[in-house]
Design an enzyme around this catalytic site. Structure first.
Site, PDB file in Angstrom:
ATOM      1  N   ARG A 123      58.507  25.096  65.850  1.00  0.00           N
ATOM      2  CA  ARG A 123      59.147  24.652  64.441  1.00  0.00           C
ATOM      3  C   ARG A 123      58.165  24.328  63.297  1.00  0.00           C
ATOM      4  O   ARG A 123      58.656  23.632  62.443  1.00  0.00           O
ATOM      5  CB  ARG A 123      59.973  23.655  64.637  1.00  0.00           C
ATOM      6  CG  ARG A 123      61.417  24.181  65.585  1.00  0.00           C
ATOM      7  CD  ARG A 123      62.330  22.792  65.476  1.00  0.00           C
ATOM      8  NE  ARG A 123      63.468  23.273  66.118  1.00  0.00           N
ATOM      9  CZ  ARG A 123      63.580  23.188  67.625  1.00  0.00           C
ATOM     10  NH1 ARG A 123      62.734  22.518  68.080  1.00  0.00           N
ATOM     11  NH2 ARG A 123      64.587  23.445  67.996  1.00  0.00           N
ATOM     12  N   LYS A 145      54.365  32.692  51.225  1.00  0.00           N
ATOM     13  CA  LYS A 145      55.194  33.923  51.756  1.00  0.00           C
ATOM     14  C   LYS A 145      54.522  34.263  52.827  1.00  0.00           C
ATOM     15  O   LYS A 145      53.457  35.004  52.963  1.00  0.00           O
ATOM     16  CB  LYS A 145      55.333  34.913  50.765  1.00  0.00           C
ATOM     17  CG  LYS A 145      56.217  34.597  49.490  1.00  0.00           C
ATOM     18  CD  LYS A 145      56.409  35.980  48.770  1.00  0.00           C
ATOM     19  CE  LYS A 145      57.628  35.716  47.760  1.00  0.00           C
ATOM     20  NZ  LYS A 145      57.740  36.987  46.732  1.00  0.00           N
ATOM     21  N   GLU A 187      46.407  44.345  42.354  1.00  0.00           N
ATOM     22  CA  GLU A 187      46.918  42.979  42.120  1.00  0.00           C
ATOM     23  C   GLU A 187      46.247  42.051  41.381  1.00  0.00           C
ATOM     24  O   GLU A 187      46.786  41.231  40.858  1.00  0.00           O
ATOM     25  CB  GLU A 187      46.992  42.131  43.588  1.00  0.00           C
ATOM     26  CG  GLU A 187      47.963  42.941  44.734  1.00  0.00           C
ATOM     27  CD  GLU A 187      49.266  42.611  44.452  1.00  0.00           C
ATOM     28  OE1 GLU A 187      49.749  41.869  43.762  1.00  0.00           O
ATOM     29  OE2 GLU A 187      50.098  43.086  45.296  1.00  0.00           O
ATOM     30  N   LYS A 228      48.433  32.795  40.120  1.00  0.00           N
ATOM     31  CA  LYS A 228      49.234  32.777  41.355  1.00  0.00           C
ATOM     32  C   LYS A 228      49.779  31.112  41.329  1.00  0.00           C
ATOM     33  O   LYS A 228      50.634  30.968  41.664  1.00  0.00           O
ATOM     34  CB  LYS A 228      48.950  33.456  42.264  1.00  0.00           C
ATOM     35  CG  LYS A 228      50.008  33.537  43.463  1.00  0.00           C
ATOM     36  CD  LYS A 228      49.993  34.269  44.561  1.00  0.00           C
ATOM     37  CE  LYS A 228      51.171  34.335  45.370  1.00  0.00           C
ATOM     38  NZ  LYS A 228      51.086  35.373  46.384  1.00  0.00           N
ATOM     39  N   GLU A 238      60.682  31.073  44.753  1.00  0.00           N
ATOM     40  CA  GLU A 238      61.086  32.413  44.075  1.00  0.00           C
ATOM     41  C   GLU A 238      62.601  31.974  43.776  1.00  0.00           C
ATOM     42  O   GLU A 238      63.502  33.052  43.868  1.00  0.00           O
ATOM     43  CB  GLU A 238      60.781  33.480  44.894  1.00  0.00           C
ATOM     44  CG  GLU A 238      60.811  34.679  44.189  1.00  0.00           C
ATOM     45  CD  GLU A 238      60.366  35.845  44.917  1.00  0.00           C
ATOM     46  OE1 GLU A 238      60.887  37.128  44.609  1.00  0.00           O
ATOM     47  OE2 GLU A 238      59.412  35.711  45.766  1.00  0.00           O
ATOM     48  N   ARG A 242      58.858  32.611  39.499  1.00  0.00           N
ATOM     49  CA  ARG A 242      57.780  33.332  40.518  1.00  0.00           C
ATOM     50  C   ARG A 242      58.112  34.799  40.656  1.00  0.00           C
ATOM     51  O   ARG A 242      57.348  35.613  41.230  1.00  0.00           O
ATOM     52  CB  ARG A 242      57.848  32.326  41.752  1.00  0.00           C
ATOM     53  CG  ARG A 242      56.920  33.278  42.878  1.00  0.00           C
ATOM     54  CD  ARG A 242      56.771  32.225  44.233  1.00  0.00           C
ATOM     55  NE  ARG A 242      56.073  32.771  45.262  1.00  0.00           N
ATOM     56  CZ  ARG A 242      55.702  32.175  46.122  1.00  0.00           C
ATOM     57  NH1 ARG A 242      55.971  30.963  46.380  1.00  0.00           N
ATOM     58  NH2 ARG A 242      54.720  32.800  47.228  1.00  0.00           N
ATOM     59  N   ASN A 246      56.077  39.837  41.188  1.00  0.00           N
ATOM     60  CA  ASN A 246      56.761  40.827  41.650  1.00  0.00           C
ATOM     61  C   ASN A 246      56.468  42.207  40.880  1.00  0.00           C
ATOM     62  O   ASN A 246      57.070  43.298  41.102  1.00  0.00           O
ATOM     63  CB  ASN A 246      58.115  41.030  42.155  1.00  0.00           C
ATOM     64  CG  ASN A 246      58.278  39.873  43.456  1.00  0.00           C
ATOM     65  OD1 ASN A 246      57.420  39.809  44.271  1.00  0.00           O
ATOM     66  ND2 ASN A 246      59.415  39.319  43.265  1.00  0.00           N
ATOM     67  N   HIS A 249      56.447  45.608  42.182  1.00  0.00           N
ATOM     68  CA  HIS A 249      56.613  45.692  43.774  1.00  0.00           C
ATOM     69  C   HIS A 249      57.887  46.404  44.032  1.00  0.00           C
ATOM     70  O   HIS A 249      58.145  46.945  45.179  1.00  0.00           O
ATOM     71  CB  HIS A 249      56.522  44.023  44.363  1.00  0.00           C
ATOM     72  CG  HIS A 249      55.318  43.974  44.272  1.00  0.00           C
ATOM     73  ND1 HIS A 249      54.374  43.715  43.348  1.00  0.00           N
ATOM     74  CD2 HIS A 249      54.516  43.336  45.471  1.00  0.00           C
ATOM     75  CE1 HIS A 249      53.222  43.138  43.547  1.00  0.00           C
ATOM     76  NE2 HIS A 249      53.419  42.993  44.947  1.00  0.00           N
ATOM     77  N   HIS A 253      57.194  48.984  46.652  1.00  0.00           N
ATOM     78  CA  HIS A 253      58.021  48.755  48.191  1.00  0.00           C
ATOM     79  C   HIS A 253      58.720  49.898  48.456  1.00  0.00           C
ATOM     80  O   HIS A 253      58.813  50.364  49.787  1.00  0.00           O
ATOM     81  CB  HIS A 253      58.669  47.484  48.380  1.00  0.00           C
ATOM     82  CG  HIS A 253      57.875  46.252  48.439  1.00  0.00           C
ATOM     83  ND1 HIS A 253      58.288  45.017  48.348  1.00  0.00           N
ATOM     84  CD2 HIS A 253      56.317  45.881  48.379  1.00  0.00           C
ATOM     85  CE1 HIS A 253      57.371  44.065  48.492  1.00  0.00           C
ATOM     86  NE2 HIS A 253      56.352  44.778  48.398  1.00  0.00           N
ATOM     87  N   HIS A 268      49.478  49.507  50.418  1.00  0.00           N
ATOM     88  CA  HIS A 268      50.247  48.536  49.654  1.00  0.00           C
ATOM     89  C   HIS A 268      49.744  48.458  48.023  1.00  0.00           C
ATOM     90  O   HIS A 268      50.460  48.812  47.371  1.00  0.00           O
ATOM     91  CB  HIS A 268      50.365  47.122  50.184  1.00  0.00           C
ATOM     92  CG  HIS A 268      51.128  46.011  49.410  1.00  0.00           C
ATOM     93  ND1 HIS A 268      52.449  46.036  49.154  1.00  0.00           N
ATOM     94  CD2 HIS A 268      50.685  44.886  48.710  1.00  0.00           C
ATOM     95  CE1 HIS A 268      52.898  45.020  48.082  1.00  0.00           C
ATOM     96  NE2 HIS A 268      51.776  44.382  48.004  1.00  0.00           N
TER      97      HIS A 268
END
Length: 370
Positions: A123, A145, A187, A228, A238, A242, A246, A249, A253, A268
């Site tokens: 956990r 993330k 990026e 960032k 997010e 935030r 993206n 993206h 993606h 990517h």
């Protein structure tokens, strides 16, 4: 060169990003300083292990923390349930406890996968990022993330799990293939295009020095991490701005999914580069921004050697409707509404909700083979 420190301000869970050369070889000392009683596992891939694993293991061992080592195949396809099961099983087999640390030594694939494993084993275990690619140093290693891919889309399975420390060894970038460095640079450019137009202008004038190394490279990485960190501190999960991170993206993606995450065709950062160019072009099509801004973005991407249009991807792409289907699977879709990061100009990005599907499909048809 000195080490630059950037703090991610999350109250009791705040952590430092250290940026500079030689940090892999100091990993044991720097991790022990923050987690003095933690044992460790190192997760890496075959390529990174050959270049960087030995000095890290020696450093950890010298600090009294001989690690368990988990080595995986390199490549985007490692971000899978099968690899996650392998990492989780080996962490448990090493009898590591909740207060111990899982260290990600590698690029974004290893960082995302390892962070997810650290977030769910017992956990939640301590997590340390040691990114070895430019893309990971400026983006995926910062902000918590984590996740793996689904055949239905990228990064659809994961958790938010913040690291305790990020060690960005800039010397590791010297062994990075040029294509991978360029992909990471996309990026870097993104931060200028979101809300730092002066940084984008600086990159236009200094990108060659960033590529060649030295102080300009450290400065570009530090500026990116600060950008960032500022956003993450405001919006960790997010739920608000935030999402600006993206930029590029949603298109990117979709293109990655459309190429079945085949790194020979598209990695990517290249998807993000094409996605940023498409986002600026789409903004111009919607009369939100000047076509001159889209042309400026495309010119910079071309100058550094990045792809900037769908036609730059080797091989055939699905038709516009199929590409749109990948977009609707993206995690930026909320209750069926299409959300894009669009722009009113360089450094003037914003969250656009309820973008008409018909406009997107029409735009994809126009740009698919241009």
């Amino acid at each position: 060169m000195s080490v630059v420190t950037v703090e991610v301000g999350l109250g009791e869970r705040a952590y430092d990003i250290l940026i500079g050369p030689g940090l892999i070889g100091r990993g044991g000392e720097l991790i022990h300083k923050r987690l003095p009683k933690a044992r460790a596992a190192v997760v890496t891939d075959e390529n990174v292990a050959a270049a960087h694993l030995e000095p890290l293991v020696e450093s950890l061992s010298a600090a009294g923390n001989a690690p368990a080592v988990i080595t995986l195949p390199a490549g985007e396809k490692t971000k899978s349930f099968a690899s996650l099961e392998t990492v989780v099983d080996q962490i448990i087999a090493a009898r590591l406890e909740r207060g111990d640390a899982v260290i990600a030594l590698g690029g974004g694939v290893i960082g995302d996968l390892t962070g997810f494993a650290a977030g769910i084993v017992r956990r939640g275990m301590h997590f340390v990022q040691m990114p070895t690619s430019l893309l990971a140093q400026v983006d995926s290693s910062v902000g918590g993330k984590t996740g793996i891919n689904s055949p239905r889309g990228k990064n659809l399975i994961g958790v938010f799990h913040q690291p305790r420390l990020v060690l960005a060894d800039t010397a590791a970038l010297d062994t990075l293939p040029l294509r991978e460095f360029r992909a990471g640079y996309a990026e870097v450019a993104k931060y200028g295009l979101i809300d730092r137009p002066d940084f984008f202008s600086w990159l236009e004038n200094n990108w060659q020095e960033v590529f060649s190394g030295g102080p300009a490279r450290i400065e570009a990485i530090a500026q990116s991490c600060r950008a960032k960190a500022d956003v993450v501190a405001r919006d960790e999960f997010e739920t608000g701005d935030r999402a600006l991170l993206n930029l590029g993206h949603t298109f990117g993606h979709a293109l990655e999914a459309a190429t079945a995450y085949d790194g020979a065709r598209l990695v990517h950062g290249e998807g993000v580069a094409i996605g940023m160019a498409l986002a600026h072009r789409f903004s111009a099509r919607l009369n939100l921004a000047s076509p001159d801004d889209a042309a400026r973005v495309e010119a910079h991407l071309r100058a550094v050697g990045l792809p900037w249009r769908m036609a730059d991807i080797p091989g055939a792409l699905p038709d516009a409707e199929a590409l749109f289907g990948y977009i609707t699977q993206d995690k930026k879709v909320s209750r069926g509404a299409l959300t894009f990061i669009l722009t009113r100009g360089i450094g003037q990005s914003f969250i656009a909700k309820d973008v008409p599907a018909s406009e997107v499909v029409s735009f994809l048809k126009e740009n698919r083979q241009e």
